[in-house]
Design an enzyme around this catalytic site. Sequence first.
Site, PDB file in Angstrom:
ATOM      1  N   HIS A  75      -5.473   3.796  -1.793  1.00 26.00           N
ATOM      2  CA  HIS A  75      -6.803   4.181  -1.310  1.00 26.00           C
ATOM      3  C   HIS A  75      -7.099   5.604  -1.772  1.00 26.00           C
ATOM      4  CE1 HIS A  75      -9.569   4.487   2.525  1.00 26.00           C
ATOM      5  NE2 HIS A  75     -10.192   4.835   1.421  1.00 26.00           N
TER       6      HIS A  75
ATOM      7  N   ARG B 271      -6.589  12.972   0.779  1.00 28.34           N
ATOM      8  CA  ARG B 271      -5.514  13.382   1.702  1.00 28.34           C
ATOM      9  C   ARG B 271      -4.174  12.734   1.366  1.00 28.34           C
ATOM     10  NH1 ARG B 271      -7.057   9.959   7.053  1.00 28.34           N
ATOM     11  NH2 ARG B 271      -8.998  11.075   6.846  1.00 28.34           N
TER      12      ARG B 271
ATOM     13  N   GLU C 245      -8.463   0.737  -3.084  1.00 29.08           N
ATOM     14  CA  GLU C 245      -9.321   0.792  -1.895  1.00 29.08           C
ATOM     15  C   GLU C 245     -10.229   2.003  -2.041  1.00 29.08           C
ATOM     16  OE1 GLU C 245      -7.074   0.956   1.660  1.00 29.08           O
ATOM     17  OE2 GLU C 245      -6.099  -0.943   1.292  1.00 29.08           O
TER      18      GLU C 245
ATOM     19  N   HIS D  96       1.101   6.030   2.030  1.00 28.57           N
ATOM     20  CA  HIS D  96       1.874   6.890   2.930  1.00 28.57           C
ATOM     21  C   HIS D  96       3.078   7.534   2.258  1.00 28.57           C
ATOM     22  CE1 HIS D  96      -0.933   6.289   5.995  1.00 28.57           C
ATOM     23  NE2 HIS D  96      -0.861   4.976   5.853  1.00 28.57           N
TER      24      HIS D  96
ATOM     25  N   HIS E 180      -3.903  -4.746   7.695  1.00 27.33           N
ATOM     26  CA  HIS E 180      -3.989  -3.611   8.620  1.00 27.33           C
ATOM     27  C   HIS E 180      -3.113  -3.860   9.846  1.00 27.33           C
ATOM     28  CE1 HIS E 180      -5.360   0.039  10.532  1.00 27.33           C
ATOM     29  NE2 HIS E 180      -5.922   0.351   9.378  1.00 27.33           N
ATOM     30  N   GLY E 181      -2.123  -2.990   9.985  1.00 28.30           N
ATOM     31  CA  GLY E 181      -1.271  -3.025  11.178  1.00 28.30           C
ATOM     32  C   GLY E 181      -0.256  -4.152  11.173  1.00 28.30           C
TER      33      GLY E 181
ATOM     34  N   ARG F  93      -9.173   8.409  -1.169  1.00 27.12           N
ATOM     35  CA  ARG F  93     -10.130   8.899  -0.169  1.00 27.12           C
ATOM     36  C   ARG F  93     -10.927  10.062  -0.721  1.00 27.12           C
ATOM     37  NH1 ARG F  93     -10.139   8.060   5.310  1.00 27.12           N
ATOM     38  NH2 ARG F  93      -8.845   6.306   5.960  1.00 27.12           N
TER      39      ARG F  93
ATOM     40  N   HIS G 157       1.637   0.950   6.060  1.00 22.91           N
ATOM     41  CA  HIS G 157       2.283   1.902   6.955  1.00 22.91           C
ATOM     42  C   HIS G 157       3.625   1.410   7.478  1.00 22.91           C
ATOM     43  CE1 HIS G 157       2.857   4.245  10.693  1.00 22.91           C
ATOM     44  NE2 HIS G 157       2.379   5.222   9.937  1.00 22.91           N
TER      45      HIS G 157
ATOM     46  N   THR H 244      -8.333   3.452   8.387  1.00 23.06           N
ATOM     47  CA  THR H 244      -9.591   2.698   8.333  1.00 23.06           C
ATOM     48  C   THR H 244      -9.739   1.910   9.626  1.00 23.06           C
ATOM     49  OG1 THR H 244      -9.207   2.574   5.968  1.00 23.06           O
ATOM     50  CG2 THR H 244     -10.954   1.191   6.838  1.00 23.06           C
TER      51      THR H 244
ATOM     52  N   GLU I   3     -11.392  -9.175   2.582  1.00 15.43           N
ATOM     53  CA  GLU I   3     -10.121  -8.877   3.232  1.00 15.43           C
ATOM     54  C   GLU I   3     -10.420  -8.739   4.715  1.00 15.43           C
ATOM     55  OE1 GLU I   3      -7.307  -6.336   1.341  1.00 15.43           O
ATOM     56  OE2 GLU I   3      -6.588  -5.527   3.240  1.00 15.43           O
TER      57      GLU I   3
ATOM     58  N   ASN J 199       0.859  -1.187   0.000  1.00 12.19           N
ATOM     59  CA  ASN J 199       0.000   0.000   0.000  1.00 12.19           C
ATOM     60  C   ASN J 199       0.902   1.247   0.000  1.00 12.19           C
ATOM     61  OD1 ASN J 199      -1.482   2.226   0.976  1.00 12.19           O
ATOM     62  ND2 ASN J 199      -3.063   0.879   1.775  1.00 12.19           N
TER      63      ASN J 199
HETATM   64  N1  PXP Z   1      -5.987  -3.211   3.846  1.00  7.68           N
HETATM   65  C1  PXP Z   1      -6.936  -2.242   3.901  1.00  7.68           C
HETATM   66  C2  PXP Z   1      -8.281  -2.541   3.351  1.00  7.68           C
HETATM   67  C3  PXP Z   1      -6.630  -0.967   4.437  1.00  7.68           C
HETATM   68  O1  PXP Z   1      -7.587  -0.021   4.487  1.00  7.68           O
HETATM   69  C4  PXP Z   1      -5.330  -0.706   4.888  1.00  7.68           C
HETATM   70  C5  PXP Z   1      -4.991   0.640   5.422  1.00  7.68           C
HETATM   71  O2  PXP Z   1      -5.113   1.593   4.441  1.00  7.68           O
HETATM   72  C6  PXP Z   1      -4.377  -1.733   4.790  1.00  7.68           C
HETATM   73  C7  PXP Z   1      -4.738  -2.980   4.285  1.00  7.68           C
HETATM   74  C8  PXP Z   1      -2.939  -1.542   5.192  1.00  7.68           C
HETATM   75  O3  PXP Z   1      -2.846  -1.218   6.546  1.00  7.68           O
HETATM   76  P1  PXP Z   1      -1.466  -0.732   7.133  1.00  7.68           P
HETATM   77  O4  PXP Z   1      -1.136   0.568   6.463  1.00  7.68           O
HETATM   78  O5  PXP Z   1      -1.722  -0.616   8.588  1.00  7.68           O
HETATM   79  O6  PXP Z   1      -0.456  -1.798   6.782  1.00  7.68           O
END
Ligand code: PXP
Length: 240
Positions: free
Chosen positions: A45, A51, A71, A12, A187-188, A47, A210, A102, A152, A9
């Site tokens: 993503h 942003r 996304e 960032h 995520h995370g 948005r 991230h 998210t 997901e 992703n």
């Molecule tokens: N998957 C989805 C659907 C997300 O919205 C995000 C965050 O944008 C991620 C994965 C990746 O999350 P992270 O940036 O915490 O790795």
Amino acid sequence: MRALRLGLNVDHVATLRNARGGLHPDPVAAAELAIACGVDGITAHLREDRRHIRDADLRRLRALPAPLNMEMAATEEMVAIACALRPHAACLVPERRAEVTTEGGLDAAGQSEALRPAIARLSAAGIRVSLFVDPDPAQLAAAAALGAPVVELHTGAYANGRAGERERLAAAARHAASLGLECHAGHGLNFDNVGPIAALPGVRELNIGHFLIGQAVFDGLGPVLARMRALMDAAREGGH
Ligand code: PXP
């Protein structure tokens, strides 16, 4: 195709670029580098408030030689953009303007009537739709009933250390398979917590942003992606 794919992703990179209002660092250049390093796909993503990723970024990402996972919120505006862009996949996420990221999964069960036309339009445009949901049986059943081919699973609570969350994710991955849904997760995730998720046999793709972008400040994007790939492969082979 790999049994467990890694999607980067690049949001960032765009966050950092936008902090100064110029062109650097370019999220598309980061995506190109990641593809050259063997990443399986790129996630971005778009948005509502733009942003981080902007419309022009998405068009350039779409032209790269790797699958693009867009996304997006299931709004009229985003569905129209996706149908025109035709990314490989669209991951529908909940979106609140004030959130930092998210925060939770989509309420596919509670919002199925609102989601149904968006999923139908995206699917008709040849886009593979996934729903970003919490590892909750009701959400998986709703995703299957809506005809989404992919879910997901939101790993945020797991990443935050909530007790029992890994087991919930494991059960959800099994449940998704029994419903005929392809299962992704994200995520995370980071070097320390990716193993137990990568080891889940039903999970086919991890989307990570991230941590990888942040860690690249220290190690460089190529080495960071290589280490994440190695950890994923080791977990998959070792079957945690
Ligand atoms: N998957 C989805 C659907 C997300 O919205 C995000 C965050 O944008 C991620 C994965 C990746 O999350 P992270 O940036 O915490 O790795």
